[in-house]
Design a protein around this motif. Structure first.
Motif, PDB file in Angstrom:
ATOM      1  N   TYR A  63      19.432  20.048  57.026  1.00  0.00           N
ATOM      2  CA  TYR A  63      19.304  18.616  56.757  1.00  0.00           C
ATOM      3  C   TYR A  63      19.755  18.300  55.335  1.00  0.00           C
ATOM      4  O   TYR A  63      20.518  17.360  55.090  1.00  0.00           O
TER       5      TYR A  63
ATOM      6  N   PHE B 266      15.922  25.621  68.472  1.00  0.00           N
ATOM      7  CA  PHE B 266      16.029  24.804  67.264  1.00  0.00           C
ATOM      8  C   PHE B 266      17.014  25.329  66.225  1.00  0.00           C
ATOM      9  O   PHE B 266      17.386  24.577  65.313  1.00  0.00           O
ATOM     10  N   THR B 267      17.466  26.561  66.331  1.00  0.00           N
ATOM     11  CA  THR B 267      18.455  27.066  65.374  1.00  0.00           C
ATOM     12  C   THR B 267      19.741  26.248  65.395  1.00  0.00           C
ATOM     13  O   THR B 267      20.333  25.993  64.335  1.00  0.00           O
TER      14      THR B 267
ATOM     15  N   GLU C 290      10.981  13.208  69.783  1.00  0.00           N
ATOM     16  CA  GLU C 290      12.405  13.486  69.608  1.00  0.00           C
ATOM     17  C   GLU C 290      12.774  13.376  68.140  1.00  0.00           C
ATOM     18  O   GLU C 290      12.207  12.562  67.394  1.00  0.00           O
TER      19      GLU C 290
ATOM     20  N   TYR D 190      27.260  16.320  62.267  1.00  0.00           N
ATOM     21  CA  TYR D 190      26.927  14.904  62.111  1.00  0.00           C
ATOM     22  C   TYR D 190      27.429  14.364  60.779  1.00  0.00           C
ATOM     23  O   TYR D 190      28.069  13.297  60.714  1.00  0.00           O
TER      24      TYR D 190
ATOM     25  N   SER E 273      16.593  13.328  65.891  1.00  0.00           N
ATOM     26  CA  SER E 273      18.034  13.266  66.078  1.00  0.00           C
ATOM     27  C   SER E 273      18.705  13.236  64.711  1.00  0.00           C
ATOM     28  O   SER E 273      18.192  12.603  63.777  1.00  0.00           O
ATOM     29  N   PRO E 274      19.870  13.889  64.564  1.00  0.00           N
ATOM     30  CA  PRO E 274      20.545  13.922  63.261  1.00  0.00           C
ATOM     31  C   PRO E 274      20.854  12.553  62.680  1.00  0.00           C
ATOM     32  O   PRO E 274      20.890  12.390  61.463  1.00  0.00           O
TER      33      PRO E 274
ATOM     34  N   THR F  54      20.140  23.293  65.335  1.00  0.00           N
ATOM     35  CA  THR F  54      20.005  22.128  64.469  1.00  0.00           C
ATOM     36  C   THR F  54      20.957  22.220  63.290  1.00  0.00           C
ATOM     37  O   THR F  54      21.493  21.203  62.821  1.00  0.00           O
TER      38      THR F  54
ATOM     39  N   GLY G 238      18.284  12.956  57.059  1.00  0.00           N
ATOM     40  CA  GLY G 238      18.886  12.614  58.330  1.00  0.00           C
ATOM     41  C   GLY G 238      19.434  11.196  58.322  1.00  0.00           C
ATOM     42  O   GLY G 238      18.996  10.346  57.536  1.00  0.00           O
TER      43      GLY G 238
ATOM     44  N   ALA H 157      24.371  21.106  64.301  1.00  0.00           N
ATOM     45  CA  ALA H 157      24.300  19.680  64.640  1.00  0.00           C
ATOM     46  C   ALA H 157      24.309  18.822  63.382  1.00  0.00           C
ATOM     47  O   ALA H 157      24.980  17.779  63.324  1.00  0.00           O
ATOM     48  N   MET H 158      23.583  19.248  62.358  1.00  0.00           N
ATOM     49  CA  MET H 158      23.547  18.477  61.116  1.00  0.00           C
ATOM     50  C   MET H 158      24.883  18.535  60.397  1.00  0.00           C
ATOM     51  O   MET H 158      25.366  17.513  59.877  1.00  0.00           O
TER      52      MET H 158
ATOM     53  N   PRO I 132      16.734  25.073  59.792  1.00  0.00           N
ATOM     54  CA  PRO I 132      16.905  23.668  60.184  1.00  0.00           C
ATOM     55  C   PRO I 132      16.666  22.696  59.042  1.00  0.00           C
ATOM     56  O   PRO I 132      17.410  21.722  58.877  1.00  0.00           O
TER      57      PRO I 132
END
Length: 498
Positions: free
Chosen positions: A173, A117-118, A453, A127, A455-456, A120, A472, A123-124, A169
């Motif tokens: 966000y 999960f790090t 699930e 995104y 998702s970003p 994340t 998000g 990914a954010m 995480p």
């Protein structure tokens, strides 16, 4: 059991260990007050970190205010801010191993969980860097007298407050969306997990984020309240307990500051009559007590058909009872310790309450006596739980799950909705469309069918006492923007107003 493999002196800079990041500089705190970071595995302190006083809080807010009012950040194009976000993502990626290790060191997240999960965080950032390029920050509309230009402007100085359980995480966000919007931020890192945000500050410094755009302090609840009440803070984004969220909401309401709250959860997993047991439990079990249940979206209430209750309880208990509880630094460990003594005592009290109110203990139910030290509690399942019981209504934030039987689908939906919370949920069935039909009747912000699930690009947040607003997706970006309408006469050409 092995001891913590984390060495703060070797792995962290002196800046991260002993300073705050304010106005683009690493500064020594005004206060001499410190917090001790205690390993949940060894119960020993491994680092003392400084805590902010009111002067530090005010310094950080002033820096953010100056950066917003006179700095380049809110006036940059979306493409320029997008470039910064991508560079920041790269700097974070280069420290991914360190950030993962911090999660294990500070609060005992098993290494497999932290490693999963790090990312994340990047990914954010990626995104919102991409979304910035297509998001409608400007829009033209025809009016009776001419044209209107609708601008979506950054709200201003924002206070970002993320909890100790998943600091990186959750902060990602908030921070990614706030920066993409053009806001400047003050991050209040919690005393339990201060290091993640300070490493992010190192990343921001490395990519030359303009001074004052990101400011990071470590502060306790009292100093956090001082930050929230500061009239120079335009918006507060908070993730944490419902009780604290209500206090923050009242403070913000007094001065009409904008606020987003992502609060507690007591999420229900509905196993429909037609669900196949083996794949259902394989999908469900990892999300009933992830990170020892210290995650807001944990599926802590399992609702089962009454005629399958014994079958499901026995099978689920066998799965949970077989989990490997141990040292979070061991890659084979599935359940690690609770984060601290406070959580340890809290969870054991709830287990005692469950017994006293008549719930049946299917497995677990006590501290792990095979460990000489550490905040370990056995994964615990209660069956025969009725919706009036304390353990069915209150967020325990530990490895404790309740099983409640229902009579039909309408009863299951009613049980799921009979909660003060509404953050997450799951439905398990062989008929996905039927699962969707049940899911849309649940009063909760996020529901997954046959799994779980996040998702970003999808909004996350809760109904009822699980919060206000969303993080998000485009919705998370909109939360850091204000709409401004500018009316222009007919002779002004919309095509020339970009």
């Amino acid at each position: 059991m092995t001891t913590s493999r984390f060495d703060p002196q070797a792995e962290l800079s002196d800046d991260v260990r002993s300073r705050f990041y304010i106005g683009g500089h690493w500064v020594l705190p005004n206060s001499k007050e410190t917090a001790s970071l205690v390993s949940p595995t060894t119960e020993k302190s491994f680092l003392s970190v400084p805590l902010a006083d009111r002067r530090d809080v005010d310094d950080a807010v002033r820096a953010a205010r100056k950066a917003f009012d006179t700095g380049p950040w809110p006036l940059m194009s979306a493409a320029e801010r997008s470039d910064y976000l991508r560079r920041l993502s790269g700097a974070v990626a280069s420290r991914m191993q360190l950030l993962s290790r911090l999660w294990t060191a500070e609060v005992g997240a098993p290494v497999w969980f932290a490693d999963l999960f790090t990312p994340t965080a990047t990914a954010m950032l990626e995104y919102y860097a991409e979304l910035s390029l297509s998001f409608p920050f400007k829009e033209h509309r025809q009016t009776r007298g001419g044209h209107a230009r609708v601008l979506r402007q950054p709200v201003g100085v924002t206070a970002l407050i993320a909890p100790w359980n998943a600091q990186l995480p959750i902060l990602a966000y908030k921070l990614s969306a706030a920066l993409a919007a053009g806001c400047t931020v003050v991050v209040k890192a919690p005393p339990e997990t201060p290091l993640d945000a300070l490493v992010l500050a190192e990343c921001a410094h490395e990519v030359d984020l303009p001074p004052g755009v990101l400011n990071v302090i470590t502060a306790d609840a009292d100093r956090g309240a001082h930050l929230v009440a500061n009239v120079a803070v335009d918006k507060v984004s908070f993730t944490g307990s419902t009780a604290t969220g209500k206090v923050i909401a009242k403070t913000c309401a007094d001065r009409l500051a904008r606020v987003t709250l992502e609060l507690g959860g007591k999420s229900a997993a509905i196993i429909l009559e037609d669900a196949e047991l083996e794949p259902t439990l394989a999908s469900l079990s990892p999300y009933t007590m992830p990170f020892s249940g210290q995650i807001c979206f944990a599926q802590t209430r399992i609702l089962v058909p009454r005629n399958r209750e014994q079958e499901i309880v026995e099978a689920y208990s066998a799965v949970i009872g077989g989990l490997n509880v141990g040292d979070p630094w061991d890659e084979t460990t599935q359940i690690g310790p609770l984060a601290n003594r406070r959580q340890f005592d809290r969870v054991l009290r709830y287990i005692d309450v469950g017994r006293s109110e008549g719930a049946r203990l299917a497995t677990g139910g006590k501290s792990c006596e095979r460990f000489e030290r550490g905040y370990f509690v056995e994964p615990t399942i209660f069956s025969g739980v009725t919706p009036d019981m304390t353990i069915a209504r209150e967020e325990i934030f530990g490895p404790v799950v309740t099983v409640t039987a229902y009579d039909d689908v309408d009863h299951a939906i009613a049980l799921a909705n009979d909660s003060d919370f509404g953050l997450s949920g799951t439905v398990f069935t062989t008929d996905v469309e039927r699962g969707y039909d049940v899911a849309r009747q649940l009063k909760t912000g996020n529901v997954s069918v046959n799994g779980l699930e996040m998702s970003p690009n999808v909004p996350f947040g809760g109904f009822k006492q699980s919060g206000v607003g969303r993080e998000g997706g485009p919705e998370g970006l909109s939360a850091f923007l204000e709409d401004q309408a500018i009316y222009l006469p007919s002779e002004a050409q919309p095509s020339k107003l970009a």
